[in-house]
Design a protein around this motif. Structure first.
Motif, PDB file in Angstrom:
ATOM      1  N   ILE A  10     -44.074 -34.177   8.948  1.00 61.75           N
ATOM      2  CA  ILE A  10     -42.897 -33.542   9.545  1.00 61.75           C
ATOM      3  C   ILE A  10     -41.694 -33.786   8.628  1.00 61.75           C
ATOM      4  O   ILE A  10     -41.430 -34.912   8.228  1.00 61.75           O
ATOM      5  CB  ILE A  10     -42.597 -34.120  10.938  1.00 61.75           C
ATOM      6  CG1 ILE A  10     -43.775 -33.852  11.869  1.00 61.75           C
ATOM      7  CG2 ILE A  10     -41.316 -33.515  11.513  1.00 61.75           C
ATOM      8  CD1 ILE A  10     -43.683 -34.606  13.160  1.00 61.75           C
ATOM      9  N   TYR A  12     -38.004 -34.047   8.565  1.00 60.04           N
ATOM     10  CA  TYR A  12     -36.778 -34.141   9.377  1.00 60.04           C
ATOM     11  C   TYR A  12     -35.614 -33.822   8.449  1.00 60.04           C
ATOM     12  O   TYR A  12     -35.376 -34.542   7.481  1.00 60.04           O
ATOM     13  CB  TYR A  12     -36.638 -35.554   9.961  1.00 60.04           C
ATOM     14  CG  TYR A  12     -37.681 -35.857  11.013  1.00 60.04           C
ATOM     15  CD1 TYR A  12     -37.482 -35.449  12.319  1.00 60.04           C
ATOM     16  CD2 TYR A  12     -38.852 -36.524  10.689  1.00 60.04           C
ATOM     17  CE1 TYR A  12     -38.440 -35.708  13.283  1.00 60.04           C
ATOM     18  CE2 TYR A  12     -39.818 -36.781  11.647  1.00 60.04           C
ATOM     19  CZ  TYR A  12     -39.600 -36.374  12.944  1.00 60.04           C
ATOM     20  OH  TYR A  12     -40.542 -36.622  13.894  1.00 60.04           O
ATOM     21  N   ARG A 107     -37.691 -24.867  12.864  1.00 61.08           N
ATOM     22  CA  ARG A 107     -39.017 -25.457  13.037  1.00 61.08           C
ATOM     23  C   ARG A 107     -39.125 -26.849  12.414  1.00 61.08           C
ATOM     24  O   ARG A 107     -40.087 -27.541  12.603  1.00 61.08           O
ATOM     25  CB  ARG A 107     -40.089 -24.520  12.460  1.00 61.08           C
ATOM     26  CG  ARG A 107     -40.647 -23.590  13.521  1.00 61.08           C
ATOM     27  CD  ARG A 107     -41.760 -22.747  12.994  1.00 61.08           C
ATOM     28  NE  ARG A 107     -41.249 -21.442  12.638  1.00 61.08           N
ATOM     29  CZ  ARG A 107     -41.293 -20.935  11.412  1.00 61.08           C
ATOM     30  NH1 ARG A 107     -41.807 -21.619  10.429  1.00 61.08           N
ATOM     31  NH2 ARG A 107     -40.809 -19.731  11.181  1.00 61.08           N
ATOM     32  N   ARG A 108     -38.142 -27.219  11.611  1.00 59.89           N
ATOM     33  CA  ARG A 108     -38.153 -28.550  11.009  1.00 59.89           C
ATOM     34  C   ARG A 108     -37.708 -29.592  12.047  1.00 59.89           C
ATOM     35  O   ARG A 108     -37.242 -29.250  13.119  1.00 59.89           O
ATOM     36  CB  ARG A 108     -37.187 -28.561   9.829  1.00 59.89           C
ATOM     37  CG  ARG A 108     -37.528 -27.508   8.794  1.00 59.89           C
ATOM     38  CD  ARG A 108     -38.071 -28.159   7.593  1.00 59.89           C
ATOM     39  NE  ARG A 108     -38.508 -27.204   6.618  1.00 59.89           N
ATOM     40  CZ  ARG A 108     -38.242 -27.345   5.328  1.00 59.89           C
ATOM     41  NH1 ARG A 108     -37.518 -28.345   4.904  1.00 59.89           N
ATOM     42  NH2 ARG A 108     -38.724 -26.493   4.477  1.00 59.89           N
ATOM     43  N   GLY A 109     -37.840 -30.869  11.655  1.00 65.41           N
ATOM     44  CA  GLY A 109     -37.521 -31.920  12.615  1.00 65.41           C
ATOM     45  C   GLY A 109     -36.036 -32.276  12.662  1.00 65.41           C
ATOM     46  O   GLY A 109     -35.294 -32.060  11.703  1.00 65.41           O
ATOM     47  N   GLY A 136     -37.848 -27.671  16.474  1.00 61.90           N
ATOM     48  CA  GLY A 136     -38.804 -28.544  15.785  1.00 61.90           C
ATOM     49  C   GLY A 136     -38.969 -29.879  16.496  1.00 61.90           C
ATOM     50  O   GLY A 136     -38.487 -30.080  17.615  1.00 61.90           O
ATOM     51  N   GLU A 137     -39.686 -30.807  15.833  1.00 58.29           N
ATOM     52  CA  GLU A 137     -39.866 -32.156  16.385  1.00 58.29           C
ATOM     53  C   GLU A 137     -38.508 -32.852  16.521  1.00 58.29           C
ATOM     54  O   GLU A 137     -37.612 -32.644  15.695  1.00 58.29           O
ATOM     55  CB  GLU A 137     -40.726 -32.988  15.436  1.00 58.29           C
ATOM     56  CG  GLU A 137     -42.166 -32.573  15.389  1.00 58.29           C
ATOM     57  CD  GLU A 137     -42.923 -32.988  16.645  1.00 58.29           C
ATOM     58  OE1 GLU A 137     -42.560 -34.021  17.233  1.00 58.29           O
ATOM     59  OE2 GLU A 137     -43.859 -32.277  17.015  1.00 58.29           O
TER      60      GLU A 137
END
Ligand SMILES: Nc1ncnc2c1ncn2[C@@H]1O[C@H](COP(=O)(O)OP(=O)(O)OP(=O)(O)O)[C@@H](O)[C@H]1O
Length: 347
Positions: A10, A12, A107-109, A136-137
């Motif tokens: 992932i 971030y 969609r990124r963290g 995202g996360e």
């Protein structure tokens, strides 16, 4: 329970420090997108219409007509109105160019920081605000840990490090070793309480009303060093005796005494943290020192006062206001070193 999966894969790349006074959003590759007061102004006529956020809304505070209401989504370091906080970050970002529209970025963290003292419910409120920024996360990292990393402390080694984070609404004293919080104490008051005490002081002692911005300026101009040296000045305000706008002469020593009461509350917090911590880690502080971070630590003379009282080196963060987002940027690059981050997945 929220589904976190912390994987090295992932990426971030967005870091949020949602504070009682200030909101910072940093994006890897773009730098600081947002650094604005956490405040929104609404027009109450014909339903609630939002008319300003951040600095623009702050300028309206105390000066706007009665149909304009200025609101803050956080109090005492915690999100007390999730929907308002979501609106704040979304509107601030809308002013920050096309960030929100970039679906790849979404969609990124995201890493958002939370006070160490927050409950599960309080943590989930920060989570919900981050969710408004991207899909995202989402990873939660404790603010003092992030601030310590942002200030350049090596928090991974098995040595005690004490971080004192004084914000606008919350003050935390946190002992860290091997990337984890070992012990902490907090009080739900910070720089804002000093400003309120200053306003109250003039009302009680001089029947004199001053604005929040005047109290803020006085706080920033006063030193708690040289408490015997008199220095008089005048401030504008409203006299309750004459019922007229007026100026008042007073001594900075009077403000220094108010700030000293707060300095002693911070001192007590540190002493309580040390009393209940493993002696080996406390002993380390004689050479690792105590890190002061957060805007509230900018009170002139605070670090010298604490060092004198505690007889432990006190280090002022080079990034008292930005340390949390900078720390989370560094953390995003070395997540695997942080067992504590994994522990937050089940909040
Ligand atoms: N030069 C200064 N002297 C004294 N206090 C200051 C100074 N500059 C900023 N502050 C205080 O710092 C506080 C804001 O700090 P910071 O941005 O770290 O808080 P925050 O992260 O928004 O709040 P919290 O962590 O409590 O939610 C305010 O109370 C402000 O009055």
């Amino acid at each position: 329970m929220f589904n976190f999966f912390i994987s090295k894969k992932i990426i971030y790349d967005t870091f949020i420090d949602l504070g009682t006074a200030n909101t910072l959003i940093y994006k890897k590759g773009l730098g600081t997108l947002i650094n604005e007061p956490s405040i929104i102004a609404y027009d109450k006529r014909n339903g609630e219409k939002q008319i300003a956020v951040g600095k623009q809304a702050l300028h309206m505070q105390g000066k706007a007509p009665s149909f304009i209401e200025v609101k803050t989504p956080l109090a005492d370091g915690m999100v007390h109105d999730i929907s308002l906080a979501q609106t704040l970050v979304k509107e601030l970002l809308r002013g920050g160019k096309s960030f929100i529209k970039d679906t790849f970025i979404q969609r990124r963290g995201i890493i958002i920081s939370v006070p160490s003292d927050s409950t599960k419910i309080e943590k989930s409120a920060f989570f919900e605000v981050a969710r408004a920024v991207g899909s995202g996360e989402i990873l939660l990292v404790e603010e003092p840990l992030a601030a310590a990393v942002g200030a350049g402390l090596d928090v991974w080694n098995p040595e005690g490090k004490l971080v004192v984070d004084v914000g606008c609404g919350i003050t935390e004293s946190v002992l860290i070793s091997m990337g984890e919080t070992v012990n902490f104490k907090s009080i739900r008051k910070g720089g804002e309480s000093c400003s309120q005490e200053i306003i109250q002081y003039f009302r009680n002692h001089y029947d004199f009303l001053i604005s929040k911005s005047t109290a803020e300026i006085l706080k920033q101009q006063t030193s708690i060093q040289n408490l015997k040296k008199s220095h008089k000045t005048k401030i504008p305000g409203f006299s309750l005796r004459t019922k007229l706008p007026s100026t008042l002469e007073f001594d900075y020593l009077e403000i220094a005494k108010i700030l000293l009461i707060f300095a002693n509350q911070i001192l007590n917090l540190v002493e309580e943290t040390l009393e209940n911590s493993p002696p080996e880690l406390v002993g380390d502080l004689y050479h690792t020192g105590i890190l002061l971070t957060g805007g509230g630590t900018l009170i002139d003379g605070l670090s010298e006062y604490l060092q004198f009282k505690l007889n432990i080196p006190v280090i002022e963060s080079s990034e008292p206001l930005n340390g949390v987002v900078f720390g989370n940027l560094k953390i995003s690059e070395i997540q695997h070193l942080f067992p504590a981050l994994k522990a937050l997945k089940d909040f």
